[in-house]
Design a protein around this motif. Structure first.
Motif, PDB file in Angstrom:
ATOM      1  N   ALA A  20       1.016   5.662   0.278  1.00  0.00           N
ATOM      2  CA  ALA A  20       0.376   6.892   0.729  1.00  0.00           C
ATOM      3  C   ALA A  20       0.909   8.036  -0.120  1.00  0.00           C
ATOM      4  CB  ALA A  20       0.674   7.147   2.200  1.00  0.00           C
ATOM      5  N   GLY A  61      -0.476   1.305   8.205  1.00  0.00           N
ATOM      6  CA  GLY A  61      -0.518   2.702   8.620  1.00  0.00           C
ATOM      7  C   GLY A  61       0.818   3.259   9.082  1.00  0.00           C
ATOM      8  N   TYR A 104      -2.820   9.124   4.296  1.00  0.00           N
ATOM      9  CA  TYR A 104      -3.176   7.717   4.131  1.00  0.00           C
ATOM     10  C   TYR A 104      -4.545   7.494   4.764  1.00  0.00           C
ATOM     11  CZ  TYR A 104      -2.885   2.646   4.308  1.00  0.00           C
ATOM     12  OH  TYR A 104      -3.132   1.313   4.157  1.00  0.00           O
ATOM     13  N   ASN A 105      -5.487   6.997   3.988  1.00  0.00           N
ATOM     14  CA  ASN A 105      -6.871   6.758   4.446  1.00  0.00           C
ATOM     15  C   ASN A 105      -7.480   7.997   5.083  1.00  0.00           C
ATOM     16  OD1 ASN A 105      -6.978   4.140   3.533  1.00  0.00           O
ATOM     17  ND2 ASN A 105      -6.342   3.247   5.487  1.00  0.00           N
ATOM     18  N   GLY A 106      -7.240   9.170   4.486  1.00  0.00           N
ATOM     19  CA  GLY A 106      -7.835  10.411   4.969  1.00  0.00           C
ATOM     20  C   GLY A 106      -7.149  11.009   6.193  1.00  0.00           C
ATOM     21  N   LYS A 131       0.859  -1.185   0.000  1.00  0.00           N
ATOM     22  CA  LYS A 131       0.000   0.000   0.000  1.00  0.00           C
ATOM     23  C   LYS A 131       0.894   1.233   0.000  1.00  0.00           C
ATOM     24  CE  LYS A 131      -3.607  -2.423   2.332  1.00  0.00           C
ATOM     25  NZ  LYS A 131      -4.090  -2.869   3.589  1.00  0.00           N
TER      26      LYS A 131
END
Length: 189
Positions: free
Chosen positions: A46, A181, A159-161, A44
């Motif tokens: 970011a 994360g 990352y993820n808002g 993943k």
């Protein structure tokens, strides 16, 4: 069974076993390759929103020296102008002594001596000059010698808002790899 049949049978079994082992190895290699591919599919990233270099400033003071010409004037040998005053007083006294007679002569002599002394002092002051000398002196002083170097990068990423910041040892580019994360140290371009 005869011996020849037994040999043929052993050779056939060995060939079947060799083919089976080879097929197993190929399946195992395919499983490893598949595992690497599936691991890569789970990576993943970011988006990097800003990168700020972190600098460290070091001051190494150093001594800077230069040559400087210094001019000085030595006072004259007779800075009180005694010679000019004495000569002026004698000459003035002699001239005053030539004027008048009696008590007037004494008064003229004293006045001539005082006036001549003053005039001699002023004449010597006007003509007297100190000796001018020049010398080269080495002057040194301590000066700052600061240098700055980049010691890391404060990387802000989303990352993820959620916006987070991490310090890295290099500029990661447009994106960073994240794992659960947490920013990975490797760059992703």
């Amino acid at each position: 069974m005869n011996r020849m049949t037994l040999n043929v049978l052993n050779i056939a079994i060995a060939a079947v076993l060799a083919t089976g082992i080879s097929a197993c190895n190929k399946n195992a290699d395919a499983g490893v390759a598949g595992a690497g591919t599936s691991a890569d599919a789970g990576v993943k990233y970011a988006k990097v929103t800003s990168v700020e270099p972190v600098r460290s400033t070091v001051n190494n003071p150093k001594q800077a020296c230069h040559d400087e010409t210094v001019t000085s004037t030595a006072p004259p040998k007779d800075e009180h102008r005694i010679a000019g005053t004495a000569i002026g007083a004698v000459v003035g006294g002699l001239l005053g002594n030539q004027v008048g007679g009696g008590k007037g002569k004494t008064l003229a002599t004293v006045a001539g001596a005082v006036g001549g002394g003053y005039a001699g002092n002023r004449i010597e002051a006007k003509n007297q000059h100190g000796q001018v000398t020049s010398s080269v002196e080495r002057k040194c002083e301590t000066v700052n010698n600061s240098s700055s170097k980049i010691v890391g990068y404060d990387v802000r990423y989303e990352y993820n808002g959620v916006t987070r910041t991490v310090r890295m040892d290099h500029d990661p580019g447009d994106r960073v790899e994240v794992q659960e994360g947490v920013t990975a140290v490797s760059a992703a371009r």
